[in-house]
Design an enzyme around this catalytic site. Sequence first.
Site, PDB file in Angstrom:
ATOM      1  N   THR A  87       0.934  -1.350   0.028  1.00  0.00           N
ATOM      2  CA  THR A  87       0.112   0.203  -0.176  1.00  0.00           C
ATOM      3  C   THR A  87       0.874   1.139  -0.075  1.00  0.00           C
ATOM      4  OG1 THR A  87      -1.441   1.226   1.487  1.00  0.00           O
ATOM      5  CG2 THR A  87      -0.150  -0.053   2.519  1.00  0.00           C
ATOM      6  N   CYS A 201      -1.731   5.304  -5.262  1.00  0.00           N
ATOM      7  CA  CYS A 201      -2.570   4.381  -4.645  1.00  0.00           C
ATOM      8  C   CYS A 201      -2.770   3.336  -5.444  1.00  0.00           C
ATOM      9  CB  CYS A 201      -3.830   5.092  -4.405  1.00  0.00           C
ATOM     10  SG  CYS A 201      -5.173   3.818  -3.654  1.00  0.00           S
TER      11      CYS A 201
END
Length: 234
Positions: A87, A201
Amino acid sequence: MATTVRRVGLLGGMSWESSVEYERMINQGVRAALGGTHSADLVIRSYDFAEIEALQVDERWDEMATLLATDARMLEDAGAEVIALCTNTMHRVADSIEAALDSAEFVHIADATAAAVVEDRVQHVGLVGTRYTMELDFYRSRLERAGLQVTVPDEPDRTMIHDTIYNELVRGVIDDDSRRRVTESVERLEQRGARGVIAGCTEIELLVRPDDVELAYFPTTALHAESIVTRCLA
C-alpha cells in the site's frame, strides 16, 4: 542467475483488491526470471481493511505503526528476508516498520517509484492517491529527495479521488465515470506542468491504465513488485 529466491514477507490487505495484484506480479516476475515452475516464496499478513480504515479516519497513526511493526517482525521471524508493505498510504509509518526489523530488507514503494521516474528522465510529476498520500509530507518528501518536483491535484479533485478509492476501488467497483473524472484531474496536473503522473494508490491502477492518460504513467504497484522481485533474487 539465482536458482532460489529469498523469502518475501508481505503486509497486505489494504485493500486485498490490490494485494492480490502484488502476489500475481511477484510470482510472475520470479517465474519470468527463473523459468520452469519457479514461483515466489511468500509469507503474508493480510488485514481486515475496515479496521485499518477506521484507524486512518481517527488518525491513530501510532497504533497503526505499532501494529505493522509488530507484524513485520513476525514475518521476519517466519524467515522473510525481504519485507514489503502492499500500500502507498500506510508508508506513513514505514520508519517504524524498518526500525522493528533485525536484518530483513524493507523495500519502500516511494523509492522504487522515484527510481523509475528518474530513469525515465521525468522531473516534474503529478501525484494522485488517497488524501493522506497527497496532503501529508511522508510520500512527497521521499520523492523530492530523489530530485523530483511533485504536484498534487487541487480541490475538489483531491476529495473526488480519495472518495473514489474508498467508496469504489477498495470495494472492487470499477466505474467508467470515475475513470473519466480521475483522468480529467490528471489533465489538469499536466496543465500545471507535470510531465508524468504517479498512480500513488495501489488501487488507482485498477481504474486508470497507461493508455488512459497522455503523460508518462508510473504504476506504483507494478514498480514496487518489480523492485521486490529484484531484491528476492539478489
